[in-house]
Scaffold this motif. Structure first.
Motif, PDB file in Angstrom:
ATOM      1  N   THR A  83       1.880   1.611  11.209  1.00 22.23           N
ATOM      2  CA  THR A  83       0.388   1.233  11.208  1.00 22.23           C
ATOM      3  C   THR A  83      -0.274   2.386  12.225  1.00 22.23           C
ATOM      4  OG1 THR A  83       0.808  -0.025  13.402  1.00 22.23           O
ATOM      5  CG2 THR A  83       0.982  -1.315  11.401  1.00 22.23           C
TER       6      THR A  83
ATOM      7  N   LYS B  79      -4.635   3.930   6.999  1.00 20.90           N
ATOM      8  CA  LYS B  79      -4.646   3.306   5.581  1.00 20.90           C
ATOM      9  C   LYS B  79      -4.744   4.503   4.510  1.00 20.90           C
ATOM     10  CE  LYS B  79      -4.486  -1.001   7.018  1.00 20.90           C
ATOM     11  NZ  LYS B  79      -3.503  -2.061   6.663  1.00 20.90           N
TER      12      LYS B  79
ATOM     13  N   GLN C  97      -5.066   5.051   0.185  1.00 20.66           N
ATOM     14  CA  GLN C  97      -5.550   4.691  -1.206  1.00 20.66           C
ATOM     15  C   GLN C  97      -4.400   4.828  -2.265  1.00 20.66           C
ATOM     16  OE1 GLN C  97      -9.457   6.225  -2.220  1.00 20.66           O
ATOM     17  NE2 GLN C  97     -10.544   4.586  -1.027  1.00 20.66           N
TER      18      GLN C  97
ATOM     19  N   ALA D  17       1.786  -2.065   5.049  1.00 17.65           N
ATOM     20  CA  ALA D  17       0.849  -2.107   6.243  1.00 17.65           C
ATOM     21  C   ALA D  17       0.194  -0.744   6.031  1.00 17.65           C
ATOM     22  CB  ALA D  17       1.725  -1.504   7.691  1.00 17.65           C
TER      23      ALA D  17
ATOM     24  N   MET E  20      -1.711   0.113   3.469  1.00 18.60           N
ATOM     25  CA  MET E  20      -2.667   0.147   2.323  1.00 18.60           C
ATOM     26  C   MET E  20      -3.295  -1.367   2.398  1.00 18.60           C
ATOM     27  SD  MET E  20      -1.704   0.971  -1.493  1.00 18.60           S
ATOM     28  CE  MET E  20      -1.448   2.457  -1.661  1.00 18.60           C
ATOM     29  N   ASP E  21      -4.473  -1.369   2.115  1.00 14.67           N
ATOM     30  CA  ASP E  21      -4.919  -2.748   1.960  1.00 14.67           C
ATOM     31  C   ASP E  21      -5.408  -2.918   0.228  1.00 14.67           C
ATOM     32  OD1 ASP E  21      -5.418  -3.538   4.527  1.00 14.67           O
ATOM     33  OD2 ASP E  21      -7.043  -2.517   4.773  1.00 14.67           O
ATOM     34  N   ASN E  22      -5.720  -1.928  -0.519  1.00 14.63           N
ATOM     35  CA  ASN E  22      -6.071  -1.974  -1.881  1.00 14.63           C
ATOM     36  C   ASN E  22      -5.640  -0.580  -2.215  1.00 14.63           C
ATOM     37  OD1 ASN E  22      -6.882  -2.679  -4.320  1.00 14.63           O
ATOM     38  ND2 ASN E  22      -8.706  -2.753  -3.915  1.00 14.63           N
TER      39      ASN E  22
ATOM     40  N   TYR F 145       3.136  -5.288  -3.085  1.00 16.99           N
ATOM     41  CA  TYR F 145       2.527  -4.654  -4.168  1.00 16.99           C
ATOM     42  C   TYR F 145       2.783  -5.438  -5.388  1.00 16.99           C
ATOM     43  CZ  TYR F 145       2.194  -0.906  -1.029  1.00 16.99           C
ATOM     44  OH  TYR F 145       1.784  -0.095   0.131  1.00 16.99           O
TER      45      TYR F 145
END
Length: 111
Positions: free
Chosen positions: A20, A24, A26, A57, A59-61, A85
């Motif tokens: 973390t 983040k 992409q 942790a 990546m959000d999207n 994923y």
């Protein structure tokens, strides 16, 4: 999104590193140190160590590209799901030598 002026590296044992702290992303390209039957110049991780990583942790999207060998194909699929994923496609690379011969026997799933 922050622009990086120069490459950045983190030297760490990923089995014990708090992912973390990296922020983040992409796009992630991952070539895990799979436990395979070869002598390699770096440490390897067991299948269970891979399972406990918190890769989700990072990546959000976005998109993750996960390099697998035939031995860990099913494990790779399991890990993607475990890390949060959704697998949408696969690419298969059949490795050949300079004579265009297969470097190794093709995996059974190729027929």
């Amino acid at each position: 999104m922050q622009s990086l002026d120069r490459p950045q590296w983190v030297t760490a044992d990923v089995r014990h590193f708090d992912l973390t702290t990296l922020g983040k992303f992409q796009v992630i390209m991952a070539d895990p140190p799979w436990e395979i039957n070869q002598e390699l110049p770096y440490g390897l991780m067991s299948d269970n160590e891979m399972r406990t990583m918190n890769l989700g942790a990072l990546m959000d999207n976005g998109v993750i590209f996960l390099w697998v060998t035939a031995r860990v194909l099913e494990l790779g699929r399991e890990l993607l799901e475990r890390w949060g994923y959704l697998r949408v496609d696969e690419l298969i690379w059949i490795k050949t030598n300079q004579l265009c011969q297969l470097s190794r026997r093709p995996p059974a799933f190729l027929g």
